[in-house]
Design a protein around this motif. Structure first.
Motif, PDB file in Angstrom:
ATOM      1  N   GLU A  41      -3.498 -19.050  -9.680  1.00 44.47           N
ATOM      2  CA  GLU A  41      -4.675 -18.445 -10.302  1.00 44.47           C
ATOM      3  C   GLU A  41      -5.614 -17.862  -9.255  1.00 44.47           C
ATOM      4  N   LYS A  42      -5.682 -18.524  -8.089  1.00 43.56           N
ATOM      5  CA  LYS A  42      -6.561 -18.072  -7.019  1.00 43.56           C
ATOM      6  C   LYS A  42      -5.856 -17.158  -6.027  1.00 43.56           C
ATOM      7  N   GLU A  43      -4.575 -17.392  -5.796  1.00 43.00           N
ATOM      8  CA  GLU A  43      -3.862 -16.654  -4.759  1.00 43.00           C
ATOM      9  C   GLU A  43      -3.407 -15.264  -5.201  1.00 43.00           C
ATOM     10  N   VAL A  44      -3.066 -15.102  -6.471  1.00 40.66           N
ATOM     11  CA  VAL A  44      -2.533 -13.832  -6.981  1.00 40.66           C
ATOM     12  C   VAL A  44      -3.666 -12.985  -7.534  1.00 40.66           C
ATOM     13  N   ASP A  45      -3.697 -11.711  -7.157  1.00 39.35           N
ATOM     14  CA  ASP A  45      -4.698 -10.791  -7.687  1.00 39.35           C
ATOM     15  C   ASP A  45      -4.201 -10.266  -9.033  1.00 39.35           C
ATOM     16  N   TRP A  46      -4.530 -10.978 -10.085  1.00 32.65           N
ATOM     17  CA  TRP A  46      -4.040 -10.635 -11.420  1.00 32.65           C
ATOM     18  C   TRP A  46      -4.710  -9.393 -11.997  1.00 32.65           C
ATOM     19  N   ASP A  47      -5.823  -8.994 -11.446  1.00 33.84           N
ATOM     20  CA  ASP A  47      -6.581  -7.865 -12.002  1.00 33.84           C
ATOM     21  C   ASP A  47      -6.317  -6.543 -11.286  1.00 33.84           C
ATOM     22  N   ALA A  48      -5.482  -6.558 -10.255  1.00 30.66           N
ATOM     23  CA  ALA A  48      -5.207  -5.320  -9.519  1.00 30.66           C
ATOM     24  C   ALA A  48      -4.482  -4.328 -10.432  1.00 30.66           C
ATOM     25  N   PRO A  49      -4.818  -3.047 -10.369  1.00 30.77           N
ATOM     26  CA  PRO A  49      -4.146  -2.047 -11.212  1.00 30.77           C
ATOM     27  C   PRO A  49      -2.675  -1.901 -10.824  1.00 30.77           C
ATOM     28  N   LEU A  50      -1.843  -1.602 -11.806  1.00 34.30           N
ATOM     29  CA  LEU A  50      -0.415  -1.433 -11.570  1.00 34.30           C
ATOM     30  C   LEU A  50      -0.127   0.009 -11.187  1.00 34.30           C
ATOM     31  N   GLU A  51       0.439   0.189  -9.999  1.00 30.17           N
ATOM     32  CA  GLU A  51       0.784   1.524  -9.531  1.00 30.17           C
ATOM     33  C   GLU A  51       2.180   1.903 -10.030  1.00 30.17           C
ATOM     34  N   PRO A  52       2.345   3.112 -10.587  1.00 25.52           N
ATOM     35  CA  PRO A  52       3.641   3.524 -11.161  1.00 25.52           C
ATOM     36  C   PRO A  52       4.806   3.481 -10.179  1.00 25.52           C
ATOM     37  N   LEU A  53       4.520   3.657  -8.874  1.00 29.84           N
ATOM     38  CA  LEU A  53       5.602   3.672  -7.888  1.00 29.84           C
ATOM     39  C   LEU A  53       5.820   2.313  -7.215  1.00 29.84           C
ATOM     40  N   HIS A  54       5.068   1.309  -7.631  1.00 33.07           N
ATOM     41  CA  HIS A  54       5.289  -0.028  -7.091  1.00 33.07           C
ATOM     42  C   HIS A  54       6.541  -0.636  -7.705  1.00 33.07           C
ATOM     43  N   ASP A  55       7.384  -1.204  -6.848  1.00 31.40           N
ATOM     44  CA  ASP A  55       8.618  -1.842  -7.315  1.00 31.40           C
ATOM     45  C   ASP A  55       8.373  -3.298  -7.687  1.00 31.40           C
ATOM     46  N   GLY A  56       9.307  -3.832  -8.482  1.00 23.67           N
ATOM     47  CA  GLY A  56       9.272  -5.256  -8.800  1.00 23.67           C
ATOM     48  C   GLY A  56      10.171  -6.044  -7.871  1.00 23.67           C
ATOM     49  N   GLN A 184      13.978 -13.634  -3.037  1.00 20.45           N
ATOM     50  CA  GLN A 184      12.524 -13.550  -2.943  1.00 20.45           C
ATOM     51  C   GLN A 184      12.027 -13.464  -1.512  1.00 20.45           C
ATOM     52  N   ARG A 185      12.762 -14.035  -0.576  1.00 21.44           N
ATOM     53  CA  ARG A 185      12.379 -13.885   0.825  1.00 21.44           C
ATOM     54  C   ARG A 185      12.438 -12.421   1.253  1.00 21.44           C
ATOM     55  N   ASP A 186      13.350 -11.676   0.648  1.00 22.02           N
ATOM     56  CA  ASP A 186      13.449 -10.252   0.936  1.00 22.02           C
ATOM     57  C   ASP A 186      12.388  -9.458   0.181  1.00 22.02           C
ATOM     58  N   TRP A 187      12.195  -9.780  -1.091  1.00 17.88           N
ATOM     59  CA  TRP A 187      11.237  -9.039  -1.908  1.00 17.88           C
ATOM     60  C   TRP A 187       9.803  -9.165  -1.381  1.00 17.88           C
ATOM     61  N   MET A 188       9.464 -10.334  -0.861  1.00 24.07           N
ATOM     62  CA  MET A 188       8.073 -10.526  -0.432  1.00 24.07           C
ATOM     63  C   MET A 188       7.757  -9.720   0.825  1.00 24.07           C
ATOM     64  N   VAL A 193       7.071  -3.089  -2.801  1.00 24.72           N
ATOM     65  CA  VAL A 193       6.986  -4.093  -3.858  1.00 24.72           C
ATOM     66  C   VAL A 193       5.528  -4.338  -4.238  1.00 24.72           C
ATOM     67  N   ASN A 194       5.288  -4.483  -5.531  1.00 19.08           N
ATOM     68  CA  ASN A 194       3.947  -4.750  -6.050  1.00 19.08           C
ATOM     69  C   ASN A 194       3.321  -5.941  -5.324  1.00 19.08           C
ATOM     70  N   PRO A 195       2.066  -5.824  -4.879  1.00 16.69           N
ATOM     71  CA  PRO A 195       1.430  -6.917  -4.115  1.00 16.69           C
ATOM     72  C   PRO A 195       1.409  -8.255  -4.850  1.00 16.69           C
ATOM     73  N   ALA A 196       1.190  -8.232  -6.143  1.00 19.24           N
ATOM     74  CA  ALA A 196       1.179  -9.487  -6.898  1.00 19.24           C
ATOM     75  C   ALA A 196       2.553 -10.142  -6.860  1.00 19.24           C
ATOM     76  N   VAL A 197       3.597  -9.341  -6.973  1.00 14.51           N
ATOM     77  CA  VAL A 197       4.955  -9.865  -6.925  1.00 14.51           C
ATOM     78  C   VAL A 197       5.225 -10.474  -5.551  1.00 14.51           C
ATOM     79  N   LYS A 198       4.781  -9.823  -4.501  1.00 10.68           N
ATOM     80  CA  LYS A 198       4.991 -10.342  -3.150  1.00 10.68           C
ATOM     81  C   LYS A 198       4.316 -11.706  -2.977  1.00 10.68           C
TER      82      LYS A 198
END
Length: 310
Positions: A41-56, A184-188, A193-198
């Protein structure tokens, strides 16, 4: 606590030796949990806008990467597909983590409440509850939905908590977590990759490293003195669990959500040698452990080969 990057290497010989040495392992895991756990809840920026070119996921991990179909897709469609694949993987993670919690509770029900084994199992369950909520929110954030495995499998998996005991329970957990850990070690680290996912991946990698040590420890303890028949049966059950988990990671609906023809996309994914190579690479250390534990039988190898884990 500030989230820091965990060690990025996969399972090493040192980690394997740590799992074999039972003295003090569980106490160290409990100590680590007390000092190195995170609040999504504190570590992830849940309110950041989603960029269309950000990968999952890192594009190289997409099931269609390198295929002719991938080459025909535009940048936004590719990114959309990777986000839905990430949501599918996370959702299947939730499904298995719920099964995991039931298996752990069943395993420790009659054990000594004062033992570090009992206490770490409950600590792991608490971690998994946070992870499941984190994955659910992450899936909604990047894809607007979640996924479930096939209905028949979803119903049948309820039996797992009753039939998965000892090494079957803990090695099934390890099979699922090891595959996700390498991904996930690669995705982060992925630049696109979307910052929240990382951040979600970093949290999961750090906390799951303890769970994997616990699973290896419990597996080796359970296998002490196990006879040939028990090894054969356990290895078969674990391999079947691994088969269905890997088979379920990316649900067919992800292709429809990305505007693709599902039949064409599934055919392309099924023959994608690049993705198959990544899967085999992600399972190298897992297979080493299964071999050392006496759980890599001929039947098990055939099951793992069917989903390119070996």
């Amino acid at each position: 606590m500030t989230l820091t990057d965990p060690e990025t290497t996969t399972v090493t010989a040192e980690r394997f030796r740590d799992a074999v040495d039972s003295d003090g392992v569980l106490e160290r895991l409990l100590s680590s949990s007390a000092t190195l756990s995170y609040d999504p809840e504190k570590e992830v920026d849940w309110d950041a806008p989603l960029e269309p070119l950000h990968d999952g996921v890192n594009p190289e991990w997409c099931t269609l990467y390198g295929t002719d179909l991938w080459e025909r897709m535009g940048p936004e469609q590719r990114a959309l597909l990777t986000r839905h694949e990430a949501a599918s993987v996370a959702s299947i993670g939730i499904w298995f983590e719920m099964l995991l919690q039931q298996m752990l509770l069943e395993d420790i029900y009659a054990k000594d409440y004062a033992s570090p084994e009992f206490q770490f199992a409950l600590t792991e369950i608490a971690d998994e509850c946070r992870h499941s909520i984190m994955f659910a929110r992450g899936s909604q954030l990047i894809a607007g939905r979640s996924y479930k495995p096939a209905k028949g499998l979803h119903r049948a998996a309820r039996l797992l908590k009753w039939i998965a005991k000892g090494e079957v329970a803990y090695t099934s957990i390890l099979v699922a977590e090891e595959v996700l850990d390498v991904m996930q070690r690669d995705w982060m680290r992925g630049e696109s990759v979307n910052p929240a996912v990382k951040t979600i991946c970093k949290i999961h990698v750090v906390e799951e490293s303890r769970h994997m040590k616990f699973a290896r420890h419990e597996t080796l303890e359970a296998m002490k003195g196990a006879g040939r028949i028990r090894r054969q049966v356990s290895a078969a059950m674990i391999a079947m669990v691994g088969y269905f988990i890997v088979k379920s990671l990316v649900q067919p609906d992800v292709y429809a959500e990305a505007g693709l023809d599902v039949k064409e996309a599934r055919k392309a994914a099924a023959s994608n040698s690049h993705h198959q190579s990544l899967m085999r690479l992600s399972c190298v250390h897992l297979m080493d452990f299964l071999s050392e534990a006496g759980l890599l039988t001929s039947f098990a190898k055939r099951m793992y080969r069917r989903v390119h884990m070996i």
